[in-house]
Design a protein around this motif. Structure first.
Motif, PDB file in Angstrom:
ATOM      1  N   LEU A  65       0.875  -1.083  -0.085  1.00 32.85           N
ATOM      2  CA  LEU A  65      -0.083  -0.024   0.035  1.00 32.85           C
ATOM      3  C   LEU A  65       0.990   1.415  -0.023  1.00 32.85           C
ATOM      4  CD1 LEU A  65      -2.513  -1.120   2.712  1.00 32.85           C
ATOM      5  CD2 LEU A  65      -2.807  -1.274   0.464  1.00 32.85           C
ATOM      6  N   TYR A  66       0.693   2.083  -0.849  1.00 35.90           N
ATOM      7  CA  TYR A  66       1.529   3.168  -1.066  1.00 35.90           C
ATOM      8  C   TYR A  66       1.009   4.359  -0.499  1.00 35.90           C
ATOM      9  CZ  TYR A  66       3.762   0.373  -4.666  1.00 35.90           C
ATOM     10  OH  TYR A  66       4.476  -0.649  -5.336  1.00 35.90           O
ATOM     11  N   ASN A  71       5.716   3.564   2.543  1.00 34.85           N
ATOM     12  CA  ASN A  71       4.749   2.171   2.116  1.00 34.85           C
ATOM     13  C   ASN A  71       4.509   1.337   3.238  1.00 34.85           C
ATOM     14  OD1 ASN A  71       5.042   3.330  -0.183  1.00 34.85           O
ATOM     15  ND2 ASN A  71       6.572   2.432  -1.029  1.00 34.85           N
ATOM     16  N   ARG A  72       3.238   0.666   3.174  1.00 29.93           N
ATOM     17  CA  ARG A  72       2.781  -0.210   4.118  1.00 29.93           C
ATOM     18  C   ARG A  72       2.716  -1.501   3.235  1.00 29.93           C
ATOM     19  NH1 ARG A  72       1.661   1.231   9.427  1.00 29.93           N
ATOM     20  NH2 ARG A  72       2.519   3.320   9.660  1.00 29.93           N
ATOM     21  N   ILE A  73       2.753  -2.643   4.088  1.00 29.48           N
ATOM     22  CA  ILE A  73       2.455  -3.975   3.474  1.00 29.48           C
ATOM     23  C   ILE A  73       0.972  -4.744   4.143  1.00 29.48           C
ATOM     24  CG2 ILE A  73       3.080  -6.478   3.291  1.00 29.48           C
ATOM     25  CD1 ILE A  73       4.844  -4.573   1.897  1.00 29.48           C
ATOM     26  N   LEU A  74       0.066  -5.082   3.183  1.00 26.26           N
ATOM     27  CA  LEU A  74      -1.096  -5.576   3.579  1.00 26.26           C
ATOM     28  C   LEU A  74      -1.036  -6.984   3.382  1.00 26.26           C
ATOM     29  CD1 LEU A  74      -4.136  -5.707   4.378  1.00 26.26           C
ATOM     30  CD2 LEU A  74      -4.615  -5.165   2.192  1.00 26.26           C
ATOM     31  N   TYR A  75      -1.280  -7.814   4.502  1.00 25.77           N
ATOM     32  CA  TYR A  75      -1.282  -9.406   4.451  1.00 25.77           C
ATOM     33  C   TYR A  75      -2.774  -9.637   5.056  1.00 25.77           C
ATOM     34  CZ  TYR A  75      -0.645 -14.227   5.568  1.00 25.77           C
ATOM     35  OH  TYR A  75      -0.892 -15.480   5.659  1.00 25.77           O
ATOM     36  N   THR A  76      -3.389 -10.289   3.801  1.00 26.20           N
ATOM     37  CA  THR A  76      -4.836 -10.655   4.334  1.00 26.20           C
ATOM     38  C   THR A  76      -5.003 -12.085   3.733  1.00 26.20           C
ATOM     39  OG1 THR A  76      -7.022  -9.995   4.183  1.00 26.20           O
ATOM     40  CG2 THR A  76      -5.996  -9.336   2.112  1.00 26.20           C
ATOM     41  N   ALA A  77      -5.825 -13.063   4.416  1.00 23.96           N
ATOM     42  CA  ALA A  77      -6.492 -14.135   3.775  1.00 23.96           C
ATOM     43  C   ALA A  77      -8.026 -13.864   3.755  1.00 23.96           C
ATOM     44  CB  ALA A  77      -6.073 -15.217   5.108  1.00 23.96           C
ATOM     45  N   ILE A  78      -8.530 -14.527   2.777  1.00 26.07           N
ATOM     46  CA  ILE A  78      -9.816 -14.256   2.232  1.00 26.07           C
ATOM     47  C   ILE A  78     -10.662 -15.573   2.139  1.00 26.07           C
ATOM     48  CG2 ILE A  78     -11.410 -13.412   0.572  1.00 26.07           C
ATOM     49  CD1 ILE A  78      -9.510 -10.970   0.176  1.00 26.07           C
ATOM     50  N   ARG A  99      -8.027 -14.276  -8.389  1.00 29.57           N
ATOM     51  CA  ARG A  99      -6.897 -13.623  -7.565  1.00 29.57           C
ATOM     52  C   ARG A  99      -6.397 -12.356  -8.407  1.00 29.57           C
ATOM     53  NH1 ARG A  99      -4.625 -15.968  -3.606  1.00 29.57           N
ATOM     54  NH2 ARG A  99      -2.797 -15.076  -3.964  1.00 29.57           N
ATOM     55  N   ASP A 100      -6.297 -12.102  -9.589  1.00 28.83           N
ATOM     56  CA  ASP A 100      -5.957 -10.864 -10.287  1.00 28.83           C
ATOM     57  C   ASP A 100      -7.042  -9.712  -9.812  1.00 28.83           C
ATOM     58  OD1 ASP A 100      -4.732  -9.496 -12.343  1.00 28.83           O
ATOM     59  OD2 ASP A 100      -6.350  -9.505 -13.207  1.00 28.83           O
ATOM     60  N   ARG A 101      -8.457 -10.208  -9.877  1.00 26.01           N
ATOM     61  CA  ARG A 101      -9.171  -9.199  -9.555  1.00 26.01           C
ATOM     62  C   ARG A 101      -8.942  -8.907  -8.016  1.00 26.01           C
ATOM     63  NH1 ARG A 101     -15.059 -11.158 -12.194  1.00 26.01           N
ATOM     64  NH2 ARG A 101     -14.376 -10.932 -14.285  1.00 26.01           N
ATOM     65  N   ILE A 102      -8.906  -9.577  -7.133  1.00 26.45           N
ATOM     66  CA  ILE A 102      -8.709  -9.400  -5.806  1.00 26.45           C
ATOM     67  C   ILE A 102      -7.580  -8.496  -5.356  1.00 26.45           C
ATOM     68  CG2 ILE A 102      -8.409 -10.047  -3.349  1.00 26.45           C
ATOM     69  CD1 ILE A 102     -10.096 -12.776  -4.209  1.00 26.45           C
ATOM     70  N   SER A 107      -4.719  -3.639  -4.092  1.00 26.65           N
ATOM     71  CA  SER A 107      -3.763  -2.728  -4.282  1.00 26.65           C
ATOM     72  C   SER A 107      -4.008  -1.255  -4.383  1.00 26.65           C
ATOM     73  CB  SER A 107      -2.910  -3.144  -5.352  1.00 26.65           C
ATOM     74  OG  SER A 107      -3.585  -3.111  -6.503  1.00 26.65           O
ATOM     75  N   ALA A 108      -5.206  -1.012  -4.752  1.00 22.57           N
ATOM     76  CA  ALA A 108      -6.102   0.440  -4.853  1.00 22.57           C
ATOM     77  C   ALA A 108      -6.507   0.758  -3.612  1.00 22.57           C
ATOM     78  CB  ALA A 108      -7.065   0.280  -6.051  1.00 22.57           C
ATOM     79  N   GLN A 109      -6.399   0.191  -2.618  1.00 18.06           N
ATOM     80  CA  GLN A 109      -6.799   0.634  -1.097  1.00 18.06           C
ATOM     81  C   GLN A 109      -5.869   1.810  -0.488  1.00 18.06           C
ATOM     82  OE1 GLN A 109      -9.763  -0.048  -0.093  1.00 18.06           O
ATOM     83  NE2 GLN A 109      -9.811  -0.880  -2.223  1.00 18.06           N
TER      84      GLN A 109
END
Length: 155
Positions: A65-66, A71-78, A99-102, A107-109
């Motif tokens: 996440l820029y 910058n930060r890193i987002l780690y998420t399990a869905i 996976r591409d859509r997710i 990444s746009a958050q």
């Protein structure tokens, strides 16, 4: 001595009669009466059949996440809760596109938004809308009932 014995016997008889009368009167008041029309018509309700939930667990995502300062890193399990088996098969068959859509949505958050409950709910809504779109022109989109975060870490 005989007089004392007669007094004790009389006392036992009086106590016994009192207890017996009390039990008889209270038992008569609480005796079951004839069932009313409502009670006679009661039919046990049929057990409600709850459908078995259908889940599709996805491999975890790690996204950068820029931010303005760093910058930060987002780690998420869905995990996706789906409406039917056909949706699960479609998600499984089109997993690279899923996976591409997710990843594109994640990444746009913006960091401040996803750190609030309202922001995470907006992210869930965005993921549901993105994944509900058809993967092929001749197929309907999958039925996405819910998007569940089983891990959500921002570093």
């Amino acid at each position: 001595m005989l007089r004392l014995l007669k007094f004790i016997l009389l006392l036992i008889i009086v106590i016994g009669a009192s207890v017996g009368a009390t039990m008889w009167f209270t038992g008569r008041d609480s005796a079951p009466s004839a069932p009313t029309a409502e009670q006679a018509v009661q039919v046990p309700a049929a057990p409600v059949m709850v459908p078995v939930p259908i889940f599709a667990e996805l491999d975890p995502f790690t996204v950068t996440l820029y931010g303005e300062t760093r910058n930060r890193i987002l780690y998420t399990a869905i995990t996706l809760r789906l409406g039917d088996e056909a949706s699960r098969k479609q998600i499984t068959d089109y997993m690279p596109e899923v996976r591409d859509r997710i990843l594109k949505v994640l990444s746009a958050q913006q960091l401040p938004q996803i750190q609030t409950p309202e922001g995470r709910q907006a992210l869930v809504d965005a993921l549901k809308a993105t994944l509900a779109r058809p993967f092929a022109a001749q197929l309907p989109g999958p039925l996405i009932a819910d998007v569940l975060f089983t891990a959500f870490v921002v570093q």
